[in-house]
Scaffold this motif. Structure first.
Motif, PDB file in Angstrom:
ATOM      1  N   LYS A  70       0.836  -1.274  -0.033  1.00  0.00           N
ATOM      2  CA  LYS A  70       0.223  -0.208  -0.012  1.00  0.00           C
ATOM      3  C   LYS A  70       1.034   1.143  -0.552  1.00  0.00           C
ATOM      4  CE  LYS A  70      -4.299   2.027   2.834  1.00  0.00           C
ATOM      5  NZ  LYS A  70      -4.787   2.373   3.619  1.00  0.00           N
ATOM      6  N   ASP A  71       2.169   1.261   0.577  1.00  0.00           N
ATOM      7  CA  ASP A  71       3.011   2.245   0.473  1.00  0.00           C
ATOM      8  C   ASP A  71       3.593   3.179  -0.419  1.00  0.00           C
ATOM      9  OD1 ASP A  71       1.530   2.945   2.977  1.00  0.00           O
ATOM     10  OD2 ASP A  71       3.519   1.851   4.248  1.00  0.00           O
ATOM     11  N   THR A  72       4.061   0.992  -1.131  1.00  0.00           N
ATOM     12  CA  THR A  72       4.552   1.523  -1.953  1.00  0.00           C
ATOM     13  C   THR A  72       3.801   1.992  -3.587  1.00  0.00           C
ATOM     14  OG1 THR A  72       5.493  -0.790  -2.365  1.00  0.00           O
ATOM     15  CG2 THR A  72       5.275   0.201  -4.036  1.00  0.00           C
ATOM     16  N   VAL A  73       2.301   1.579  -3.813  1.00  0.00           N
ATOM     17  CA  VAL A  73       1.441   2.068  -4.850  1.00  0.00           C
ATOM     18  C   VAL A  73       1.360   3.780  -4.110  1.00  0.00           C
ATOM     19  CG1 VAL A  73      -0.798   2.262  -5.068  1.00  0.00           C
ATOM     20  CG2 VAL A  73       0.139   0.313  -4.670  1.00  0.00           C
ATOM     21  N   TYR A  76       5.493   5.375  -5.043  1.00  0.00           N
ATOM     22  CA  TYR A  76       6.060   5.085  -6.511  1.00  0.00           C
ATOM     23  C   TYR A  76       4.656   4.776  -7.674  1.00  0.00           C
ATOM     24  CZ  TYR A  76       9.708   3.983  -3.105  1.00  0.00           C
ATOM     25  OH  TYR A  76      10.911   4.151  -1.878  1.00  0.00           O
ATOM     26  N   ILE A  77       3.999   3.850  -7.917  1.00  0.00           N
ATOM     27  CA  ILE A  77       3.443   3.347  -8.476  1.00  0.00           C
ATOM     28  C   ILE A  77       2.337   4.134  -9.004  1.00  0.00           C
ATOM     29  CG2 ILE A  77       1.552   1.699  -9.052  1.00  0.00           C
ATOM     30  CD1 ILE A  77       4.300   0.786  -8.848  1.00  0.00           C
ATOM     31  N   ASP A  78       1.752   5.161  -8.037  1.00  0.00           N
ATOM     32  CA  ASP A  78       0.982   6.781  -8.656  1.00  0.00           C
ATOM     33  C   ASP A  78       1.287   7.464  -9.110  1.00  0.00           C
ATOM     34  OD1 ASP A  78      -1.543   5.042  -7.431  1.00  0.00           O
ATOM     35  OD2 ASP A  78      -1.593   5.937  -5.406  1.00  0.00           O
ATOM     36  N   ARG A  79       2.797   7.540  -8.850  1.00  0.00           N
ATOM     37  CA  ARG A  79       3.297   8.709  -9.352  1.00  0.00           C
ATOM     38  C   ARG A  79       4.969   8.235 -10.074  1.00  0.00           C
ATOM     39  NH1 ARG A  79       6.355  11.428  -3.670  1.00  0.00           N
ATOM     40  NH2 ARG A  79       4.199  11.667  -2.496  1.00  0.00           N
ATOM     41  N   GLY A  80       3.591   6.746 -11.307  1.00  0.00           N
ATOM     42  CA  GLY A  80       4.808   6.802 -12.578  1.00  0.00           C
ATOM     43  C   GLY A  80       6.452   5.926 -12.489  1.00  0.00           C
ATOM     44  N   LYS A  81       6.326   5.491 -10.799  1.00  0.00           N
ATOM     45  CA  LYS A  81       8.264   5.604 -10.422  1.00  0.00           C
ATOM     46  C   LYS A  81       8.202   3.806 -10.768  1.00  0.00           C
ATOM     47  CE  LYS A  81       9.003   9.610  -7.910  1.00  0.00           C
ATOM     48  NZ  LYS A  81       9.465  10.561  -6.654  1.00  0.00           N
TER      49      LYS A  81
END
Length: 206
Positions: A70-73, A76-81
């Motif tokens: 959830k923290d990874t999303v 990173y993921i939600d920010r396109g990283k």
């Protein structure tokens, strides 16, 4: 919008997941997400008595992995990283299907799906496959006390469970490439060329 590269390294206990994930993170300049293992307060008890402690062990792992992802999303993921992890959330089902029975397995599966169904899944999977002798040598080399008495039949069954799970993931997510590494023949730690071949393949997919 296309999801940023989310790479997961998987394989049975002792395959070298964390080592390879860390090496690739450094090579590709990516943040690495490492699962919590030794911090699990039930792990010693589990290896002493799997029947009594499997549910507590699996729930601890599930909740911690859920929080990490959830923290990874968010980070990173939600920010396109792009990001790399030394596990795939699907491993919770691999282990729980082996250790849990009856109602406990059913309850666990319900909780798993409630927590994870809406999380982004890795879109690149690296699967380190290795035979029992290879895993036992690597487990002995890293010297975790709680793994000293690991049941060889349990580990052999996990090898088979992982093969089945990767085949299932390939069917469920046909657009997600699964790169299988022969852990018996490939030494990505000592052999620079073999590691570079793996990292080059990942670069092509990113």
């Amino acid at each position: 919008m296309k999801q940023a590269p989310f790479i997961a390294v998987e394989g049975p206990i002792g395959a070298g997941k964390t080592t390879l994930a860390s090496m690739l993170a450094e090579e590709l300049s990516l943040p690495v997400i490492k699962e919590i293992v030794e911090e699990n307060p039930f792990i010693d008890k589990f290896y002493q008595n799997m029947d009594d402690w499997s549910f507590q062990l699996e729930m601890f792992f599930l909740c911690n992995r859920y929080k990490q992802l959830k923290d990874t999303v968010t980070e990173y993921i939600d920010r396109g990283k792009p990001v790399i992890s030394d596990y795939h959330i699907y491993k919770n089902l691999i282990f729980s299907d082996r250790t849990l029975q009856g109602n406990e397995r059913g309850k666990y599966r319900q909780i798993y799906h409630v927590l994870t169904d809406d999380l982004p899944k890795p879109n690149i999977i690296i699967y380190i496959r290795a035979e029992l002798d290879t895993l036992l040598k690597r487990i002995a080399k890293r010297g975790r006390s709680f793994e000293e008495g690991i049941d060889h039949s349990y580990l052999q069954q996990l090898i088979e469970d992982y093969d089945a799970a990767m085949a299932s993931l390939a069917e469920q997510e046909p657009s997600t490439p699964i790169i299988t590494i022969d852990g018996n023949a490939v030494d990505f730690v000592e052999n620079k060329e073999q590691f570079e071949a793996i990292s080059s393949r990942i670069k092509e997919l990113m």
